[in-house]
Design a protein around this motif. Sequence first.
Motif, mmCIF file in Angstrom:
data_model
loop_
_atom_site.group_PDB
_atom_site.id
_atom_site.type_symbol
_atom_site.label_atom_id
_atom_site.label_comp_id
_atom_site.label_asym_id
_atom_site.label_seq_id
_atom_site.Cartn_x
_atom_site.Cartn_y
_atom_site.Cartn_z
ATOM 1 N N GLN A 8 0.827 -1.214 0.000
ATOM 2 C CA GLN A 8 0.000 0.000 0.000
ATOM 3 C C GLN A 8 0.862 1.265 0.000
ATOM 4 O O GLN A 8 0.510 2.271 -0.591
ATOM 5 C CB GLN A 8 -0.917 -0.027 1.231
ATOM 6 C CG GLN A 8 -1.937 1.086 1.258
ATOM 7 C CD GLN A 8 -3.127 0.717 2.151
ATOM 8 O OE1 GLN A 8 -3.629 -0.389 2.094
ATOM 9 N NE2 GLN A 8 -3.547 1.633 2.981
ATOM 10 N N ASP A 9 2.018 1.188 0.706
ATOM 11 C CA ASP A 9 2.897 2.356 0.815
ATOM 12 C C ASP A 9 3.843 2.476 -0.384
ATOM 13 O O ASP A 9 4.604 3.441 -0.466
ATOM 14 C CB ASP A 9 3.732 2.263 2.107
ATOM 15 C CG ASP A 9 2.842 2.316 3.340
ATOM 16 O OD1 ASP A 9 1.694 2.798 3.211
ATOM 17 O OD2 ASP A 9 3.278 1.867 4.422
ATOM 18 N N SER A 10 3.833 1.479 -1.279
ATOM 19 C CA SER A 10 4.798 1.493 -2.392
ATOM 20 C C SER A 10 4.521 2.670 -3.318
ATOM 21 O O SER A 10 3.409 3.204 -3.373
ATOM 22 C CB SER A 10 4.718 0.182 -3.187
ATOM 23 O OG SER A 10 3.483 0.128 -3.864
ATOM 24 N N SER A 11 5.556 3.050 -4.073
ATOM 25 C CA SER A 11 5.402 4.233 -4.936
ATOM 26 C C SER A 11 4.402 3.962 -6.059
ATOM 27 O O SER A 11 3.640 4.841 -6.455
ATOM 28 C CB SER A 11 6.755 4.653 -5.507
ATOM 29 O OG SER A 11 7.352 3.546 -6.113
ATOM 30 N N SER A 12 4.350 2.692 -6.564
ATOM 31 C CA SER A 12 3.412 2.412 -7.659
ATOM 32 C C SER A 12 1.968 2.517 -7.164
ATOM 33 O O SER A 12 1.102 3.044 -7.861
ATOM 34 C CB SER A 12 3.674 1.033 -8.258
ATOM 35 O OG SER A 12 3.566 0.046 -7.269
ATOM 36 N N ALA A 13 1.715 2.050 -5.908
ATOM 37 C CA ALA A 13 0.347 2.135 -5.377
ATOM 38 C C ALA A 13 -0.053 3.589 -5.153
ATOM 39 O O ALA A 13 -1.173 3.988 -5.497
ATOM 40 C CB ALA A 13 0.230 1.335 -4.078
ATOM 41 N N SER A 14 0.867 4.393 -4.613
ATOM 42 C CA SER A 14 0.460 5.784 -4.379
ATOM 43 C C SER A 14 0.348 6.554 -5.701
ATOM 44 O O SER A 14 -0.499 7.432 -5.840
ATOM 45 C CB SER A 14 1.371 6.492 -3.374
ATOM 46 O OG SER A 14 2.688 6.366 -3.759
ATOM 47 N N ALA A 15 1.157 6.170 -6.710
ATOM 48 C CA ALA A 15 1.016 6.803 -8.035
ATOM 49 C C ALA A 15 -0.369 6.491 -8.610
ATOM 50 O O ALA A 15 -1.043 7.354 -9.166
ATOM 51 C CB ALA A 15 2.102 6.305 -8.974
ATOM 52 N N LEU A 16 -0.792 5.235 -8.419
ATOM 53 C CA LEU A 16 -2.097 4.811 -8.944
ATOM 54 C C LEU A 16 -3.244 5.528 -8.212
ATOM 55 O O LEU A 16 -4.236 5.926 -8.832
ATOM 56 C CB LEU A 16 -2.232 3.295 -8.765
ATOM 57 C CG LEU A 16 -3.198 2.558 -9.691
ATOM 58 C CD1 LEU A 16 -2.908 2.847 -11.144
ATOM 59 C CD2 LEU A 16 -3.109 1.065 -9.405
ATOM 60 N N ARG A 17 -3.074 5.711 -6.894
ATOM 61 C CA ARG A 17 -4.118 6.419 -6.123
ATOM 62 C C ARG A 17 -4.284 7.847 -6.646
ATOM 63 O O ARG A 17 -5.375 8.390 -6.659
ATOM 64 C CB ARG A 17 -3.763 6.454 -4.625
ATOM 65 C CG ARG A 17 -4.180 5.211 -3.870
ATOM 66 C CD ARG A 17 -4.101 5.419 -2.359
ATOM 67 N NE ARG A 17 -2.740 5.609 -1.870
ATOM 68 C CZ ARG A 17 -1.888 4.616 -1.614
ATOM 69 N NH1 ARG A 17 -2.265 3.371 -1.773
ATOM 70 N NH2 ARG A 17 -0.675 4.872 -1.180
ATOM 71 N N GLY A 18 -3.165 8.417 -7.099
ATOM 72 C CA GLY A 18 -3.242 9.809 -7.567
ATOM 73 C C GLY A 18 -3.584 9.923 -9.050
ATOM 74 O O GLY A 18 -3.783 11.021 -9.561
ATOM 75 N N ALA A 19 -3.667 8.786 -9.745
ATOM 76 C CA ALA A 19 -3.883 8.822 -11.200
ATOM 77 C C ALA A 19 -5.380 8.893 -11.491
ATOM 78 O O ALA A 19 -6.051 7.869 -11.586
ATOM 79 C CB ALA A 19 -3.263 7.583 -11.848
ATOM 80 N N THR A 20 -5.876 10.113 -11.647
ATOM 81 C CA THR A 20 -7.334 10.272 -11.770
ATOM 82 C C THR A 20 -7.866 9.745 -13.104
ATOM 83 O O THR A 20 -9.049 9.481 -13.223
ATOM 84 C CB THR A 20 -7.728 11.755 -11.619
ATOM 85 O OG1 THR A 20 -6.877 12.506 -12.459
ATOM 86 C CG2 THR A 20 -7.606 12.218 -10.174
ATOM 87 N N THR A 21 -7.019 9.606 -14.122
ATOM 88 C CA THR A 21 -7.511 9.061 -15.401
ATOM 89 C C THR A 21 -7.282 7.559 -15.473
ATOM 90 O O THR A 21 -8.175 6.802 -15.851
ATOM 91 C CB THR A 21 -6.777 9.723 -16.595
ATOM 92 O OG1 THR A 21 -6.740 11.120 -16.364
ATOM 93 C CG2 THR A 21 -7.486 9.427 -17.891
ATOM 94 N N LEU A 22 -6.069 7.127 -15.064
ATOM 95 C CA LEU A 22 -5.723 5.716 -15.190
ATOM 96 C C LEU A 22 -6.640 4.835 -14.331
ATOM 97 O O LEU A 22 -7.081 3.763 -14.767
ATOM 98 C CB LEU A 22 -4.252 5.509 -14.791
ATOM 99 C CG LEU A 22 -3.728 4.080 -14.923
ATOM 100 C CD1 LEU A 22 -3.799 3.624 -16.385
ATOM 101 C CD2 LEU A 22 -2.293 3.976 -14.419
ATOM 102 N N TYR A 23 -6.939 5.291 -13.125
ATOM 103 C CA TYR A 23 -7.700 4.452 -12.191
ATOM 104 C C TYR A 23 -9.094 4.094 -12.727
ATOM 105 O O TYR A 23 -9.468 2.916 -12.732
ATOM 106 C CB TYR A 23 -7.770 5.117 -10.807
ATOM 107 C CG TYR A 23 -8.345 4.202 -9.764
ATOM 108 C CD1 TYR A 23 -7.608 3.121 -9.273
ATOM 109 C CD2 TYR A 23 -9.642 4.378 -9.304
ATOM 110 C CE1 TYR A 23 -8.150 2.249 -8.348
ATOM 111 C CE2 TYR A 23 -10.183 3.515 -8.376
ATOM 112 C CZ TYR A 23 -9.437 2.453 -7.900
ATOM 113 O OH TYR A 23 -9.983 1.577 -6.992
ATOM 114 N N PRO A 24 -9.866 5.096 -13.244
ATOM 115 C CA PRO A 24 -11.169 4.732 -13.831
ATOM 116 C C PRO A 24 -11.030 3.791 -15.028
ATOM 117 O O PRO A 24 -11.862 2.894 -15.213
ATOM 118 C CB PRO A 24 -11.766 6.075 -14.273
ATOM 119 C CG PRO A 24 -11.044 7.094 -13.492
ATOM 120 C CD PRO A 24 -9.701 6.551 -13.167
#
Length: 157
Positions: A8-24
């Motif tokens: 959860q703390d990894s950089s890829s997970a936090s990048a994904l949490r912030g990716a408002t286009t990629l996540y949807p």
Amino acid sequence: MDLLQALQDSSSASALRGATTLYPFLNAAHILSVGLIVGAIGTLDVRVLGLFKGFALGQLGPPLSRVAAFGVLSAILTGVVIVSVQPVAYVQNPAFLLKLAFAGLAVLNAVALQSRLAWHDALEGGEADLSVKAQAAASLSLWVMAVIAGRWIAFVE
Ligand code: HEM
């Protein structure tokens, strides 16, 4: 749990949490995968149960099974990436765990069916016997329950 927290703390997970286009898009890809599974395997299941008898099982079975298998693979890949965003919360969510259990049983049921002589007889022109029909009914029910549990995840703490 430490491992999940690290994920959860990894950089890829936090990048994904912030990716408002990629996540949807990722979520849409997961739902598309689920659509492929249920569309393909659901059609095959109802054929086994007696609908669309004008279409030979031997013709429908192999392509629909392959599309469903592709859907399962894609649902697993997209699902694992979505989970990485907040794994600690997901593994404590009973709807998520139920969804995995239903989907896992549905996959096992499909693998078991593919290895049965009665299934291969049905593909070669015989009609599906009662045990094959029971597996088709179980498959339909398990996939529907997996979808319901999946939709439920967002409504459970
Ligand atoms: C293979 C069969 C699967 C089915 C039928 C299925 C079904 C679903 C459904 C219907 C949703 C709700 C989508 C929405 O309303 O936005 C969902 C969401 C989700 N699925 Fe799956 N899924 C499957 C596999 C997996 C796997 C293998 C994983 C992870 C290991 C996974 C992880 C997730 C996650 C994290 C969500 C988002 C839940 C949320 O936050 O609302 N899924 N799934």
